[in-house]
Design a protein around this motif. Structure first.
Motif, mmCIF file in Angstrom:
data_model
loop_
_atom_site.group_PDB
_atom_site.id
_atom_site.type_symbol
_atom_site.label_atom_id
_atom_site.label_comp_id
_atom_site.label_asym_id
_atom_site.label_seq_id
_atom_site.Cartn_x
_atom_site.Cartn_y
_atom_site.Cartn_z
ATOM 1 N N ARG A 183 9.208 29.113 164.228
ATOM 2 C CA ARG A 183 8.637 27.784 164.458
ATOM 3 C C ARG A 183 9.446 26.978 165.467
ATOM 4 N NH1 ARG A 183 4.493 25.307 162.065
ATOM 5 N NH2 ARG A 183 4.322 23.069 162.387
ATOM 6 N N GLU A 184 10.740 27.196 165.520
ATOM 7 C CA GLU A 184 11.575 26.411 166.438
ATOM 8 C C GLU A 184 11.322 26.744 167.907
ATOM 9 O OE1 GLU A 184 14.262 29.748 164.680
ATOM 10 O OE2 GLU A 184 12.686 28.351 163.991
ATOM 11 N N ASP A 185 10.553 27.814 168.173
ATOM 12 C CA ASP A 185 10.278 28.211 169.561
ATOM 13 C C ASP A 185 8.899 27.785 170.060
ATOM 14 O OD1 ASP A 185 12.761 29.445 169.691
ATOM 15 O OD2 ASP A 185 11.969 31.401 169.082
ATOM 16 N N VAL A 186 8.117 27.085 169.250
ATOM 17 C CA VAL A 186 6.721 26.811 169.608
ATOM 18 C C VAL A 186 6.579 25.906 170.824
ATOM 19 C CG1 VAL A 186 5.828 27.169 167.277
ATOM 20 C CG2 VAL A 186 6.610 24.886 167.972
ATOM 21 N N GLU A 187 7.595 25.143 171.163
ATOM 22 C CA GLU A 187 7.488 24.193 172.271
ATOM 23 C C GLU A 187 7.268 24.873 173.619
ATOM 24 O OE1 GLU A 187 10.133 20.438 170.730
ATOM 25 O OE2 GLU A 187 11.187 22.086 171.679
ATOM 26 N N LYS A 188 7.454 26.175 173.689
ATOM 27 C CA LYS A 188 7.303 26.910 174.952
ATOM 28 C C LYS A 188 5.897 27.475 175.152
ATOM 29 C CE LYS A 188 12.008 28.681 174.258
ATOM 30 N NZ LYS A 188 12.800 29.930 174.050
ATOM 31 N N TYR A 189 5.026 27.357 174.151
ATOM 32 C CA TYR A 189 3.782 28.133 174.169
ATOM 33 C C TYR A 189 2.548 27.297 173.841
ATOM 34 C CZ TYR A 189 7.181 31.937 173.820
ATOM 35 O OH TYR A 189 8.231 32.786 174.034
ATOM 36 N N GLY A 190 1.376 27.929 174.033
ATOM 37 C CA GLY A 190 0.133 27.392 173.508
ATOM 38 C C GLY A 190 0.005 27.822 172.062
ATOM 39 N N VAL A 191 -0.153 26.862 171.156
ATOM 40 C CA VAL A 191 -0.099 27.127 169.720
ATOM 41 C C VAL A 191 -1.488 26.931 169.111
ATOM 42 C CG1 VAL A 191 0.985 26.478 167.541
ATOM 43 C CG2 VAL A 191 2.312 26.389 169.668
ATOM 44 N N PHE A 192 -1.860 27.818 168.190
ATOM 45 C CA PHE A 192 -3.192 27.795 167.586
ATOM 46 C C PHE A 192 -3.281 26.785 166.444
ATOM 47 C CE2 PHE A 192 -4.024 32.596 168.511
ATOM 48 C CZ PHE A 192 -4.056 32.308 169.855
ATOM 49 N N SER A 193 -4.391 26.065 166.438
ATOM 50 C CA SER A 193 -4.837 25.353 165.248
ATOM 51 C C SER A 193 -5.957 26.192 164.649
ATOM 52 C CB SER A 193 -5.340 23.948 165.607
ATOM 53 O OG SER A 193 -5.911 23.322 164.483
ATOM 54 N N VAL A 194 -5.761 26.688 163.424
ATOM 55 C CA VAL A 194 -6.666 27.656 162.815
ATOM 56 C C VAL A 194 -7.208 27.111 161.497
ATOM 57 C CG1 VAL A 194 -6.906 30.035 161.995
ATOM 58 C CG2 VAL A 194 -5.289 29.504 163.831
ATOM 59 N N GLU A 195 -8.483 27.349 161.262
ATOM 60 C CA GLU A 195 -9.108 26.957 159.999
ATOM 61 C C GLU A 195 -10.044 28.073 159.552
ATOM 62 O OE1 GLU A 195 -12.327 23.634 158.583
ATOM 63 O OE2 GLU A 195 -10.649 22.924 159.815
ATOM 64 N N ASP A 196 -9.775 28.633 158.374
ATOM 65 C CA ASP A 196 -10.594 29.720 157.815
ATOM 66 C C ASP A 196 -10.717 30.897 158.783
ATOM 67 O OD1 ASP A 196 -11.055 28.229 155.482
ATOM 68 O OD2 ASP A 196 -12.803 27.246 156.378
ATOM 69 N N GLY A 197 -9.618 31.214 159.454
ATOM 70 C CA GLY A 197 -9.607 32.358 160.350
ATOM 71 C C GLY A 197 -10.225 32.119 161.706
ATOM 72 N N LEU A 198 -10.669 30.899 161.987
ATOM 73 C CA LEU A 198 -11.289 30.571 163.271
ATOM 74 C C LEU A 198 -10.405 29.628 164.061
ATOM 75 C CD1 LEU A 198 -15.000 29.959 162.180
ATOM 76 C CD2 LEU A 198 -13.958 32.084 162.999
ATOM 77 N N LEU A 199 -10.400 29.814 165.359
ATOM 78 C CA LEU A 199 -9.647 28.925 166.227
ATOM 79 C C LEU A 199 -10.347 27.581 166.342
ATOM 80 C CD1 LEU A 199 -7.191 28.810 168.245
ATOM 81 C CD2 LEU A 199 -8.869 29.263 170.047
ATOM 82 N N LYS A 200 -9.576 26.515 166.146
ATOM 83 C CA LYS A 200 -10.098 25.170 166.334
ATOM 84 C C LYS A 200 -9.621 24.570 167.648
ATOM 85 C CE LYS A 200 -12.497 25.110 162.694
ATOM 86 N NZ LYS A 200 -13.960 25.192 162.860
ATOM 87 N N GLU A 201 -8.415 24.946 168.070
ATOM 88 C CA GLU A 201 -7.855 24.362 169.290
ATOM 89 C C GLU A 201 -6.583 25.123 169.658
ATOM 90 O OE1 GLU A 201 -6.535 19.900 170.923
ATOM 91 O OE2 GLU A 201 -6.825 20.265 168.779
ATOM 92 N N VAL A 202 -6.291 25.172 170.964
ATOM 93 C CA VAL A 202 -4.995 25.650 171.433
ATOM 94 C C VAL A 202 -4.232 24.433 171.955
ATOM 95 C CG1 VAL A 202 -3.732 27.141 173.015
ATOM 96 C CG2 VAL A 202 -5.904 27.927 172.056
ATOM 97 N N ILE A 203 -3.118 24.128 171.346
ATOM 98 C CA ILE A 203 -2.321 22.964 171.716
ATOM 99 C C ILE A 203 -1.143 23.438 172.562
ATOM 100 C CG2 ILE A 203 -0.967 21.013 170.861
ATOM 101 C CD1 ILE A 203 -2.703 21.166 168.318
ATOM 102 N N GLU A 204 -1.104 22.996 173.802
ATOM 103 C CA GLU A 204 -0.091 23.469 174.735
ATOM 104 C C GLU A 204 1.253 22.793 174.488
ATOM 105 O OE1 GLU A 204 -0.272 25.938 176.801
ATOM 106 O OE2 GLU A 204 -2.392 26.336 176.458
ATOM 107 N N LYS A 205 2.264 23.635 174.237
ATOM 108 C CA LYS A 205 3.666 23.216 174.135
ATOM 109 C C LYS A 205 3.875 21.999 173.234
ATOM 110 C CE LYS A 205 4.581 25.175 178.693
ATOM 111 N NZ LYS A 205 5.046 24.961 180.073
ATOM 112 N N PRO A 206 3.434 22.072 171.992
ATOM 113 C CA PRO A 206 3.643 20.953 171.075
ATOM 114 C C PRO A 206 5.099 20.894 170.609
ATOM 115 C CG PRO A 206 2.745 22.791 169.877
ATOM 116 C CD PRO A 206 2.788 23.224 171.325
ATOM 117 N N SER A 207 5.510 19.757 170.099
ATOM 118 C CA SER A 207 6.827 19.667 169.474
ATOM 119 C C SER A 207 6.805 20.475 168.183
ATOM 120 C CB SER A 207 7.169 18.215 169.171
ATOM 121 O OG SER A 207 6.289 17.690 168.187
#
Length: 291
Positions: A183-207
């Motif tokens: 989790r401490e490395d997520v700031e470098k990447y596009g991170v998935f928001s997932v609900e029930d196995g489906l992608l809801k959003e890709v959040i770029e370089k979140p804190s």
């Protein structure tokens, strides 16, 4: 032309995905100076070029047509690698080394690579080569899309292509592959928001605090015809300046989902290996070579 589906005559099955888009254009500036003379996708990992790990995975998954987007630089090393080398074959036969011929043959006879040339001075970003391939070859069916400078290493288990395809219920759905990281490395990447196995959003370089998960995007997809058209429209209808914004594929993916498109999230137990950075490339060689 694209494949025609008739729900009355047969059911959706994985072997209907026989096409893949593999972008390998670009200068590979993160790997200079070696990429001045060696294309980034051709950097060796073990005894094979980086891109070939994805190509062989796609072939194993049933792909027979690969649309490879290359740079307009000649000679093209990717093309040379996937062509038969008659002089080499003749040499091996003359020297009694016929057992090496199968190693020199890098593409099965039933698989074809179609090349699309991308001008590096034109539009730039992950969406552009996908749109180019779709328009040039009028692709209107689900396709796998794998970028050419990384791969999932899982030689004794499920591949990323297999994991992606098995999530689908029909040809109108899409899928995206995710990799879990600390989790401490997520700031470098596009991170998935997932609900029930489906992608809801890709959040770029979140804190770290704002990241919705520790699943990151590694640019491996199954894209439905609807998503492919969303990408084409996004590239054609926007005119970003060369220093303003890249044509990132997550923008049309977000639009596709907001319009009701279904995008499953797939994972496997394999290890993600990235040859785009020096450190990642060294690690990939250590893993593949068993160091």
């Amino acid at each position: 032309m694209g494949m025609c589906y008739n729900e009355c005559s047969f059911k959706w099955s994985l072997n209907m995905i026989t096409k893949a888009i593999v972008p390998v254009a670009g200068w590979g500036t993160r790997r200079l100076p070696i990429t001045k003379i060696i294309e980034k996708s051709m950097l060796p990992v073990g005894n094979r070029p980086l891109v070939d790990y994805s190509v062989q995975e796609l072939i194993k998954a049933g792909v027979t047509d690969i649309y490879m987007v290359i740079s307009n630089v000649e000679p093209c090393q990717v093309k040379a690698f996937y062509q038969d080398n008659k002089a080499l074959n003749d040499y091996l036969i003359e020297r009694g080394k016929e057992d090496r011929l199968k190693l020199a043959k890098t593409l099965p006879d039933d698989v074809k690579i179609h090349y699309i040339t991308q001008d590096p001075s034109g539009k730039y970003g992950t969406a552009v080569p996908i749109a180019m391939a779709v328009e040039e070859y009028r692709i209107n069916e689900p396709v796998l899309v794998f970028m050419g400078d990384d791969f999932i290493w899982n030689p004794d288990g499920e591949s990323s292509a297999e994991a992606l395809m098995k999530t689908l219920q029909n040809e109108s759905e899409s899928a995206i592959f995710g990799v879990e990281i600390p989790r401490e490395d997520v700031e470098k990447y596009g991170v998935f928001s997932v609900e029930d196995g489906l992608l809801k959003e890709v959040i770029e370089k979140p804190s770290v605090e704002e990241a919705p998960s520790n699943l990151i995007n590694v640019s491996k997809y199954v894209m439905s015809p609807e998503l492919l058209q969303e990408i084409v429209q996004y590239v054609n209808e926007n005119d970003f300046g060369p220093k303003d914004q890249e044509y990132v594929v997550t923008d049309p993916i977000d639009s596709y989902i907001k319009k009701g498109g279904i995008m499953h999230v797939a994972t496997t137990d394999g290890e993600y290996l990235d040859g785009g950075s020096l450190e990642g490339w060294v690690h990939a060689n250590n893993v593949v070579c068993g160091a």
